[in-house]
Design a protein around this motif. Structure first.
Motif, PDB file in Angstrom:
ATOM      1  N   ALA A  86       0.683  -0.621  -0.301  1.00 23.62           N
ATOM      2  CA  ALA A  86      -0.207   0.716   0.194  1.00 23.62           C
ATOM      3  C   ALA A  86       0.762   1.797   0.161  1.00 23.62           C
ATOM      4  O   ALA A  86       0.384   2.238  -0.869  1.00 23.62           O
ATOM      5  N   GLN A  87       2.002   1.475   1.037  1.00 22.67           N
ATOM      6  CA  GLN A  87       2.912   2.647   1.033  1.00 22.67           C
ATOM      7  C   GLN A  87       3.108   2.626  -0.855  1.00 22.67           C
ATOM      8  O   GLN A  87       3.514   3.515  -1.138  1.00 22.67           O
ATOM      9  N   LEU A  88       3.693   1.554  -0.757  1.00 28.01           N
ATOM     10  CA  LEU A  88       4.656   1.890  -2.285  1.00 28.01           C
ATOM     11  C   LEU A  88       3.869   1.763  -3.866  1.00 28.01           C
ATOM     12  O   LEU A  88       4.184   2.935  -3.992  1.00 28.01           O
ATOM     13  N   CYS A  89       2.250   1.016  -3.561  1.00 29.55           N
ATOM     14  CA  CYS A  89       1.747   2.156  -4.328  1.00 29.55           C
ATOM     15  C   CYS A  89       0.741   3.675  -4.659  1.00 29.55           C
ATOM     16  O   CYS A  89       0.684   4.119  -5.219  1.00 29.55           O
ATOM     17  N   GLU A  90       1.152   4.158  -3.151  1.00 30.96           N
ATOM     18  CA  GLU A  90       0.972   5.429  -3.004  1.00 30.96           C
ATOM     19  C   GLU A  90       2.072   6.468  -3.327  1.00 30.96           C
ATOM     20  O   GLU A  90       1.992   7.396  -3.793  1.00 30.96           O
ATOM     21  N   HIS A  91       3.849   5.980  -3.429  1.00 31.66           N
ATOM     22  CA  HIS A  91       4.619   6.274  -3.320  1.00 31.66           C
ATOM     23  C   HIS A  91       4.356   6.524  -4.964  1.00 31.66           C
ATOM     24  O   HIS A  91       4.756   7.590  -5.423  1.00 31.66           O
TER      25      HIS A  91
END
Length: 79
Positions: free
Chosen positions: A33-38
């Protein structure tokens, strides 16, 4: 000229981060989820990144623990 697909671009960025020392062996990567947002991509793209990096032995995915950077000596080509 066609642009590089997102999963290849992100894979290359993570590998460059390892080569440069911004990511070190044993470092835990952020969640999907964090990588998707980044990177502003979907979860399936990050899954492709993880599949590719695991196949190249750049990362080690551990069930229930996370995704960790491996020792680059195991996958980097020697000059």
């Amino acid at each position: 000229m066609p642009s590089m697909s997102d999963y290849l671009r992100i894979s290359h960025e993570i590998m460059d981060d390892v080569r440069s020392g911004r990511l070190n062996p044993g470092d835990k990567l952020p969640s999907i989820a964090q990588l998707c947002e980044h990177y502003k991509v979907g979860a399936s793209t990050i899954q492709q990144v993880y599949i590719r990096l695991e196949a190249l032995e750049v990362i080690d995915r551990r069930q229930g623990k996370g995704v960790f950077v491996t020792d680059p000596a195991t996958w980097m080509r020697k000059p």
